[in-house]
Design a protein around this motif. Structure first.
Motif, mmCIF file in Angstrom:
data_model
loop_
_atom_site.group_PDB
_atom_site.id
_atom_site.type_symbol
_atom_site.label_atom_id
_atom_site.label_comp_id
_atom_site.label_asym_id
_atom_site.label_seq_id
_atom_site.Cartn_x
_atom_site.Cartn_y
_atom_site.Cartn_z
ATOM 1 N N ARG A 18 -8.202 -4.366 2.859
ATOM 2 C CA ARG A 18 -7.240 -3.883 1.875
ATOM 3 C C ARG A 18 -6.644 -5.055 1.092
ATOM 4 N N LEU B 226 -7.573 4.177 -1.268
ATOM 5 C CA LEU B 226 -7.883 3.422 -0.054
ATOM 6 C C LEU B 226 -6.893 3.737 1.056
ATOM 7 N N LEU C 66 0.825 -1.212 0.000
ATOM 8 C CA LEU C 66 0.000 0.000 0.000
ATOM 9 C C LEU C 66 0.857 1.259 0.000
ATOM 10 N N LEU D 126 -5.718 1.526 -4.760
ATOM 11 C CA LEU D 126 -5.022 1.342 -3.496
ATOM 12 C C LEU D 126 -4.554 2.673 -2.921
#
Length: 478
Positions: A171, A159, A28, A156
């Protein structure tokens, strides 16, 4: 509404193991930076292409050709970005998929059911929405595959920025879904957008991949061996007529992603760690720079919602993706043993399904392939991809902020590390040593509180004595 939670049921959204959680967090962080760079590149392309004084220079740079003509690789800058640099992105996607297959959620078929079915439904529904919308309006059906892809980097990134307190398992679900989505997008490109095949070049590419696989199995090391071989395989794949990004994902899937005794990282993890910054920081932003340069005007934006093809793309991304992913996930949980964690709600899945409507990188690529030779329609479809992705981002941001507020307090509990050993306490509940350490911590705190209690009691007694003495000296009338 979900399947009975028997002991054999698999909590597909349960708490991740600590190594898996660390991997997702690292991915991430990288994808967040890549998403920001991708956004900057897209905005730069739009400005470059729409400022009258700069428009001609954008076209000149995009259509500048270079490369060895004798090898069939005298390509434009935009073509090099779409076929060459994007192969690096798909190489990393191939490694991610391989890792999920051998070490992540996809290694367990029951756990893999939710993201895999969600990805498939999240591709079928947008294609159906596009087909119905464009067909009803008398438009072309050639762009049915445009809204089927989810952009990993953008999704991503959003998010990570908005959903700071959402569970890491949610996730991981999006990461797995996006990787599977990319794999099927590659298959769509290979099957539906390959007009003619050069079997000699294809045979050479397959032979090169076989050599690549054999060298890996023999344990041969050295970038000076694999990089030239990868370039040869890519060139042969391009000349075969199959989209050259297929070579990238094929080589990524060949890497070993499970650890052997004594290994801190598998070869796949190590190479992914090295190549991911190149992919997220250079390859994908440059692709966006030379793909998102669409001429945008008030009439062009209005046409996005009036032309059947472009309206189909927007509805496919915004409505088709959301309904397909959410519906596929719910049906899988309803009729199989896979189920949501008790700590999550279907509203979380709906928010992530909306987020998956961001279809930038691969959607732009498929749009170019679907309407190749029709520059006007290609630009219109690109504008539709941008509009649909922007709408999906706005909707997902609102939904994720609502869900994020709920999980902020839970995240603080999940990150708590009272024994200060750098491992969250939630992962140590079954470790006797942890409870012994916590006993020492609580005994130390109890001793501190007893000391404070004695001091406060002494201060109170002293004040009482002073107050009593003062009353004896001044007991007469005022």
């Amino acid at each position: 509404m979900t399947a009975p939670r028997t002991p054999t049921s698999r909590k597909a959204f349960g708490r991740l193991s600590l190594p898996e959680r660390t991997y997702v967090a690292d991915a991430l962080r990288t994808e967040t930076v890549g998403g920001v760079l991708l956004l900057v590149a897209a905005v730069t392309a739009l400005v470059w292409a729409n400022v009258p004084a700069l428009h001609d220079s954008y076209e000149s740079v995009s259509h500048l050709h270079f490369g060895p003509e004798a090898l069939g690789l005298n390509l434009s800058v935009a073509h090099w970005a779409a076929d060459g640099l994007l192969a690096v992105f798909f190489f990393v996607a191939g490694i991610e998929l391989k890792r999920e297959l051998v070490a992540g959620d996809l290694r367990d078929p029951r756990a893999a059911a939710l993201p895999v079915v969600a990805a498939l439904c999240g591709m079928a529904a947008p294609a159906l929405v596009y087909t119905l919308t464009s067909g009803a309006g008398g438009g072309s059906l050639a762009g049915w595959a445009v809204p089927t892809a989810t952009d990993i980097a953008f999704a991503l990134a959003v998010l990570a920025v908005i959903g700071t307190s959402l569970p890491s398992a949610l996730r991981a679900f999006l990461l797995t879904l996006a990787v599977v989505d990319d794999l099927f997008a590659i298959l769509i490109i290979a099957v539906f957008f390959t007009d003619s095949l050069n079997f000699a070049a294809l045979g050479g590419a397959v032979a090169g991949l076989a050599v690549f696989w054999l060298l890996l199995r023999k344990g041969v090391r050295g970038w000076y061996v694999y990089v030239p071989l990868a370039l040869v395989v890519w060139g042969l794949m391009y000349n075969s007529g199959i989209h050259a990004t297929i070579a990238g994902v094929a080589m990524g899937l060949m890497l070993r992603c499970h650890r052997r005794d004594g290994e801190e990282h598998s070869p796949g993890e190590h190479i992914e760690h090295l190549v991911r910054p190149l992919s997220a920081g250079l390859a994908v932003p440059l692709f966006a720079l030379f793909s998102a340069g669409v001429t945008v005007s008030g009439s062009a934006l209005a046409d996005v919602f009036t032309q059947p093809e472009t309206l189909g793309v927007v509805l496919g991304l915004v409505a088709g993706k959301t309904l397909g992913i959410f519906g596929g996930t719910w049906l899988t949980a309803r009729f199989t043993r896979a189920s949501l964690s008790d700590d999550l709600e279907w509203a979380d899945v709906f928010a992530v399904a909306t987020l998956a409507g961001i279809g930038f990188t691969v959607s732009l690529l498929i749009g170019e392939l679907a309407f190749e030779g029709d520059a006007a329609m290609t630009d219109s479809v690109k504008a539709a991809v941008l509009a649909g992705s922007l709408i999906a981002t706005a909707l997902a941001t609102v939904l994720l902020k609502i869900r994020n507020a709920k999980y902020r307090r839970l995240t603080e509990e999940e990150e708590r590390d009272e024994d200060n050993n750098r491992v969250p306490d939630v992962y140590e509940q079954d470790d006797p040593e942890y409870h012994l350490r916590m006993a020492v911590v609580h005994e130390r705190k109890a001793a501190e509180h007893r000391r404070i209690a004695r001091e406060k009691a002494a201060e109170r007694d002293a004040l009482a004595d002073v107050a009593g003495g003062a009353g004896e000296d001044h007991d007469g009338p005022a």
